[in-house]
Design a protein around this motif. Sequence first.
Motif, PDB file in Angstrom:
ATOM      1  N   ALA A   1      82.715  85.442  34.980  1.00  0.00           N
ATOM      2  CA  ALA A   1      83.779  86.358  34.560  1.00  0.00           C
ATOM      3  C   ALA A   1      84.193  86.079  33.116  1.00  0.00           C
ATOM      4  O   ALA A   1      84.413  87.007  32.325  1.00  0.00           O
ATOM      5  N   HIS A   2      84.278  84.821  32.761  1.00  0.00           N
ATOM      6  CA  HIS A   2      84.646  84.445  31.392  1.00  0.00           C
ATOM      7  C   HIS A   2      83.605  84.951  30.397  1.00  0.00           C
ATOM      8  O   HIS A   2      83.950  85.541  29.372  1.00  0.00           O
ATOM      9  N   VAL A  48      91.581  63.097  45.298  1.00  0.00           N
ATOM     10  CA  VAL A  48      90.553  63.730  44.475  1.00  0.00           C
ATOM     11  C   VAL A  48      90.881  65.219  44.383  1.00  0.00           C
ATOM     12  O   VAL A  48      91.579  65.771  45.239  1.00  0.00           O
ATOM     13  N   TYR A  49      90.386  65.840  43.325  1.00  0.00           N
ATOM     14  CA  TYR A  49      90.500  67.289  43.171  1.00  0.00           C
ATOM     15  C   TYR A  49      89.099  67.851  43.251  1.00  0.00           C
ATOM     16  O   TYR A  49      88.191  67.388  42.565  1.00  0.00           O
ATOM     17  N   GLY A  50      88.919  68.863  44.092  1.00  0.00           N
ATOM     18  CA  GLY A  50      87.608  69.453  44.314  1.00  0.00           C
ATOM     19  C   GLY A  50      87.481  70.824  43.682  1.00  0.00           C
ATOM     20  O   GLY A  50      88.448  71.588  43.601  1.00  0.00           O
ATOM     21  N   LEU A  51      86.268  71.126  43.231  1.00  0.00           N
ATOM     22  CA  LEU A  51      85.931  72.421  42.656  1.00  0.00           C
ATOM     23  C   LEU A  51      84.658  72.908  43.335  1.00  0.00           C
ATOM     24  O   LEU A  51      83.624  72.253  43.251  1.00  0.00           O
ATOM     25  N   GLY A  52      84.730  74.049  43.993  1.00  0.00           N
ATOM     26  CA  GLY A  52      83.581  74.598  44.696  1.00  0.00           C
ATOM     27  C   GLY A  52      82.608  75.308  43.768  1.00  0.00           C
ATOM     28  O   GLY A  52      82.996  75.849  42.731  1.00  0.00           O
ATOM     29  N   ARG A  53      81.331  75.307  44.144  1.00  0.00           N
ATOM     30  CA  ARG A  53      80.280  75.936  43.347  1.00  0.00           C
ATOM     31  C   ARG A  53      80.541  77.431  43.144  1.00  0.00           C
ATOM     32  O   ARG A  53      80.438  77.943  42.038  1.00  0.00           O
ATOM     33  N   LYS A  54      80.874  78.147  44.210  1.00  0.00           N
ATOM     34  CA  LYS A  54      81.078  79.591  44.092  1.00  0.00           C
ATOM     35  C   LYS A  54      82.250  79.908  43.162  1.00  0.00           C
ATOM     36  O   LYS A  54      82.171  80.829  42.347  1.00  0.00           O
ATOM     37  N   ALA A  55      83.330  79.155  43.261  1.00  0.00           N
ATOM     38  CA  ALA A  55      84.480  79.380  42.384  1.00  0.00           C
ATOM     39  C   ALA A  55      84.108  79.090  40.934  1.00  0.00           C
ATOM     40  O   ALA A  55      84.431  79.874  40.031  1.00  0.00           O
ATOM     41  N   PHE A  56      83.416  77.979  40.691  1.00  0.00           N
ATOM     42  CA  PHE A  56      83.006  77.609  39.336  1.00  0.00           C
ATOM     43  C   PHE A  56      82.100  78.672  38.735  1.00  0.00           C
ATOM     44  O   PHE A  56      82.334  79.158  37.620  1.00  0.00           O
ATOM     45  N   GLU A  72      90.507  78.029  27.516  1.00  0.00           N
ATOM     46  CA  GLU A  72      90.945  79.054  28.465  1.00  0.00           C
ATOM     47  C   GLU A  72      90.196  78.920  29.787  1.00  0.00           C
ATOM     48  O   GLU A  72      90.803  78.950  30.864  1.00  0.00           O
ATOM     49  N   LEU A  73      88.890  78.737  29.713  1.00  0.00           N
ATOM     50  CA  LEU A  73      88.090  78.590  30.933  1.00  0.00           C
ATOM     51  C   LEU A  73      88.428  77.283  31.638  1.00  0.00           C
ATOM     52  O   LEU A  73      88.540  77.248  32.868  1.00  0.00           O
ATOM     53  N   LEU A  74      88.620  76.201  30.894  1.00  0.00           N
ATOM     54  CA  LEU A  74      88.991  74.927  31.517  1.00  0.00           C
ATOM     55  C   LEU A  74      90.315  75.045  32.271  1.00  0.00           C
ATOM     56  O   LEU A  74      90.457  74.511  33.379  1.00  0.00           O
ATOM     57  N   HIS A  75      91.288  75.744  31.706  1.00  0.00           N
ATOM     58  CA  HIS A  75      92.568  75.935  32.404  1.00  0.00           C
ATOM     59  C   HIS A  75      92.370  76.721  33.698  1.00  0.00           C
ATOM     60  O   HIS A  75      92.978  76.389  34.723  1.00  0.00           O
ATOM     61  N   ARG A  76      91.516  77.732  33.676  1.00  0.00           N
ATOM     62  CA  ARG A  76      91.246  78.501  34.900  1.00  0.00           C
ATOM     63  C   ARG A  76      90.556  77.634  35.948  1.00  0.00           C
ATOM     64  O   ARG A  76      90.825  77.756  37.144  1.00  0.00           O
TER      65      ARG A  76
END
Length: 195
Positions: free
Chosen positions: A112-113, A98-106, A17-21
Amino acid sequence: IMHSLMLNPLFEHLDMELLHRIIDVMAEKKMPEATNCIEQGEAGEYFFLVTEGQLSAFVKGVHKEVQKYGPGDCFGELALMYNSPRAATVTAQTSAVVYGLGRKAFQGLVQAHNTGLKMGLDQSLQTVPMLKGLTDKQRAALVHAMEDLQAPAPPPLSPSPRARAARADPPPQNTHALDTLVLRGGAEERGTPDR
């Protein structure tokens, strides 16, 4: 993307679930050839996963590439946990995506999870007849103890042979939450519960 994340030590212990988010918030970035994705010394804010093309990492003072990245490879993991400068410059050798993931979002998604899991566990404990007499504080302590037992610590990103050998140590002796946590009159005590 999911398969590549699940192979990465930073993500392999996260539930689906968290990986999908996480995947839902990752942003696509198209990179023309010879474009820098990250630069050595700049603040690390994003983690990247390569889906197309070839990229190379270079370190100042070293006259050749130190790492190659292709589809399925990841870089910038430390940016998700720490606000530290980039250790290398990563440059597209071909056009790349590439696909990026920001620190604050992660960090926000993980927090939250975990909060949702705690609330669900607390609500479940409230339905157990044997635990009805516990105060909110006592139930919170029990939830915390159960979390410690359920969540294994993630391994280091690059374990050394010494660290891999250290993992062969036997598990701790007390592994059951009720064997290590006794709640009496609102106070926590460590030991074996009265039976």
